[in-house]
Scaffold this motif. Sequence first.
Motif, mmCIF file in Angstrom:
data_model
loop_
_atom_site.group_PDB
_atom_site.id
_atom_site.type_symbol
_atom_site.label_atom_id
_atom_site.label_comp_id
_atom_site.label_asym_id
_atom_site.label_seq_id
_atom_site.Cartn_x
_atom_site.Cartn_y
_atom_site.Cartn_z
ATOM 1 N N ARG A 149 27.382 -31.189 -17.349
ATOM 2 C CA ARG A 149 27.015 -30.877 -15.967
ATOM 3 C C ARG A 149 27.575 -29.516 -15.539
ATOM 4 N NH1 ARG A 149 27.864 -36.544 -15.473
ATOM 5 N NH2 ARG A 149 30.048 -36.217 -14.923
ATOM 6 N N ARG A 150 28.788 -29.219 -15.965
ATOM 7 C CA ARG A 150 29.376 -27.921 -15.602
ATOM 8 C C ARG A 150 28.633 -26.767 -16.262
ATOM 9 N NH1 ARG A 150 34.007 -31.105 -16.052
ATOM 10 N NH2 ARG A 150 34.382 -30.454 -18.206
ATOM 11 N N LEU A 151 28.285 -26.927 -17.535
ATOM 12 C CA LEU A 151 27.569 -25.853 -18.228
ATOM 13 C C LEU A 151 26.168 -25.668 -17.649
ATOM 14 C CD1 LEU A 151 28.587 -26.548 -21.948
ATOM 15 C CD2 LEU A 151 29.392 -24.699 -20.478
ATOM 16 N N ALA A 152 25.528 -26.764 -17.288
ATOM 17 C CA ALA A 152 24.166 -26.690 -16.755
ATOM 18 C C ALA A 152 24.126 -26.010 -15.395
ATOM 19 C CB ALA A 152 23.556 -28.086 -16.668
ATOM 20 N N ALA A 153 25.243 -26.013 -14.675
ATOM 21 C CA ALA A 153 25.270 -25.413 -13.342
ATOM 22 C C ALA A 153 25.014 -23.911 -13.381
ATOM 23 C CB ALA A 153 26.608 -25.696 -12.663
ATOM 24 N N GLY B 245 13.642 -26.757 -16.593
ATOM 25 C CA GLY B 245 13.353 -28.153 -16.864
ATOM 26 C C GLY B 245 14.376 -28.758 -17.798
ATOM 27 N N PRO B 246 14.307 -30.083 -18.031
ATOM 28 C CA PRO B 246 15.319 -30.746 -18.860
ATOM 29 C C PRO B 246 15.380 -30.222 -20.290
ATOM 30 C CG PRO B 246 13.506 -32.240 -18.349
ATOM 31 C CD PRO B 246 13.338 -31.047 -17.478
ATOM 32 N N LEU C 232 30.981 -36.929 -27.909
ATOM 33 C CA LEU C 232 31.160 -35.802 -26.991
ATOM 34 C C LEU C 232 29.864 -35.009 -26.860
ATOM 35 C CD1 LEU C 232 33.493 -34.369 -25.380
ATOM 36 C CD2 LEU C 232 33.686 -32.835 -27.341
ATOM 37 N N HIS C 233 29.193 -34.768 -27.990
ATOM 38 C CA HIS C 233 27.950 -34.001 -27.962
ATOM 39 C C HIS C 233 26.823 -34.798 -27.297
ATOM 40 C CE1 HIS C 233 29.630 -31.680 -31.654
ATOM 41 N NE2 HIS C 233 30.124 -31.249 -30.519
ATOM 42 N N ALA C 234 26.785 -36.111 -27.533
ATOM 43 C CA ALA C 234 25.776 -36.938 -26.861
ATOM 44 C C ALA C 234 26.006 -36.926 -25.353
ATOM 45 C CB ALA C 234 25.827 -38.365 -27.396
ATOM 46 N N GLY C 235 27.271 -37.023 -24.949
ATOM 47 C CA GLY C 235 27.581 -36.959 -23.528
ATOM 48 C C GLY C 235 27.214 -35.625 -22.922
ATOM 49 N N LEU C 236 27.415 -34.556 -23.689
ATOM 50 C CA LEU C 236 27.043 -33.221 -23.226
ATOM 51 C C LEU C 236 25.555 -33.176 -22.854
ATOM 52 C CD1 LEU C 236 27.610 -30.052 -23.083
ATOM 53 C CD2 LEU C 236 26.873 -30.023 -25.469
ATOM 54 N N VAL C 237 24.706 -33.704 -23.728
ATOM 55 C CA VAL C 237 23.263 -33.717 -23.468
ATOM 56 C C VAL C 237 22.956 -34.571 -22.241
ATOM 57 C CG1 VAL C 237 21.013 -34.370 -24.394
ATOM 58 C CG2 VAL C 237 22.702 -33.277 -25.880
ATOM 59 N N ARG C 238 23.598 -35.727 -22.146
ATOM 60 C CA ARG C 238 23.374 -36.584 -20.986
ATOM 61 C C ARG C 238 23.741 -35.868 -19.687
ATOM 62 N NH1 ARG C 238 22.369 -41.819 -22.440
ATOM 63 N NH2 ARG C 238 23.083 -42.499 -24.490
ATOM 64 N N GLY C 239 24.857 -35.155 -19.715
ATOM 65 C CA GLY C 239 25.289 -34.447 -18.521
ATOM 66 C C GLY C 239 24.289 -33.387 -18.092
ATOM 67 N N LEU D 197 21.067 -33.453 -18.715
ATOM 68 C CA LEU D 197 19.909 -34.175 -18.178
ATOM 69 C C LEU D 197 20.177 -34.657 -16.753
ATOM 70 C CD1 LEU D 197 18.841 -36.318 -21.269
ATOM 71 C CD2 LEU D 197 17.704 -34.283 -20.379
ATOM 72 N N GLU D 198 21.366 -35.176 -16.526
ATOM 73 C CA GLU D 198 21.701 -35.661 -15.184
ATOM 74 C C GLU D 198 21.664 -34.527 -14.170
ATOM 75 O OE1 GLU D 198 25.474 -37.501 -15.670
ATOM 76 O OE2 GLU D 198 24.677 -39.187 -16.830
ATOM 77 N N SER D 199 22.035 -33.328 -14.595
ATOM 78 C CA SER D 199 22.006 -32.194 -13.678
ATOM 79 C C SER D 199 20.577 -31.843 -13.270
ATOM 80 C CB SER D 199 22.665 -30.973 -14.325
ATOM 81 O OG SER D 199 21.808 -30.365 -15.275
ATOM 82 N N ARG D 200 19.599 -32.324 -14.034
ATOM 83 C CA ARG D 200 18.193 -32.097 -13.734
ATOM 84 C C ARG D 200 17.522 -33.354 -13.187
ATOM 85 N NH1 ARG D 200 20.172 -27.945 -13.825
ATOM 86 N NH2 ARG D 200 19.475 -26.035 -14.802
#
Length: 224
Positions: free
Chosen positions: A122-126, A133-134, A184-191, A193-196
């Motif tokens: 989520r922080r990186l996606a900001a 898009g996702p 950790l990497h799976a959570g990164l992707v989820r985060g 996606l959640e940001s979108r």
Amino acid sequence: MGKGPSGETIDTPAHRALGSASRVTILRLVREARAGLTAAEVAAATGQHLSTTRVHLERLAEAGLLVKARASAGLPGRPAWRYRAAVADPAPGPYRALAAALLEHLPDGPDGADVAGAGWGRRLAASLPADAGPVEAVTGVLAGLGFGPHPTPASPGNASAEVHLRTCPFLDLVGQHPDAMCGLHAGLVRGVLESRGMTADRPVLEPFGAPHACLVRLPVQRAA
């Protein structure tokens, strides 16, 4: 111990691991397998006892010649380890040292790593454009971290797009902490996606899910 071109003594973990003809054979088999091999598959190919095969595979993984991850096949229970050759360039030393230190403070099991990774994502996606898009957001974040993502558009009738990760900048740490790093990497992707405003309806990261690559499946259904 052998001698190098200039006559110096070679005594590295990789060199010691390859001091066994059985391990040399196993390494060759794993390198030739596009999707990697489980211990049971290696044992069947070599005729070795399964427990002996596991010891050899772990020795090769500890030496950094192989990397392992859970071989998810959608079956109940804990999946077997699947081994593949370690070929990707690692992240710079300071980043790996930092990641290794952080892993020591994560809760045991992949769930804690997934939660930490989601916050990271989520922080990186900001920092990405708000209209990304996702798929664009996920590939942008992963590319920035050095994963070399290659997106594949969703096929007709398939709601998911796929992204192949052909490199892993933390490959040596995956070998040491496979469940935690993959979580950790799976959570990164989820985060990301959640940001979108998206959620995934299935595991987003499948280690070794494609030949010579880990597989990210993007979503996806709208978050409630």
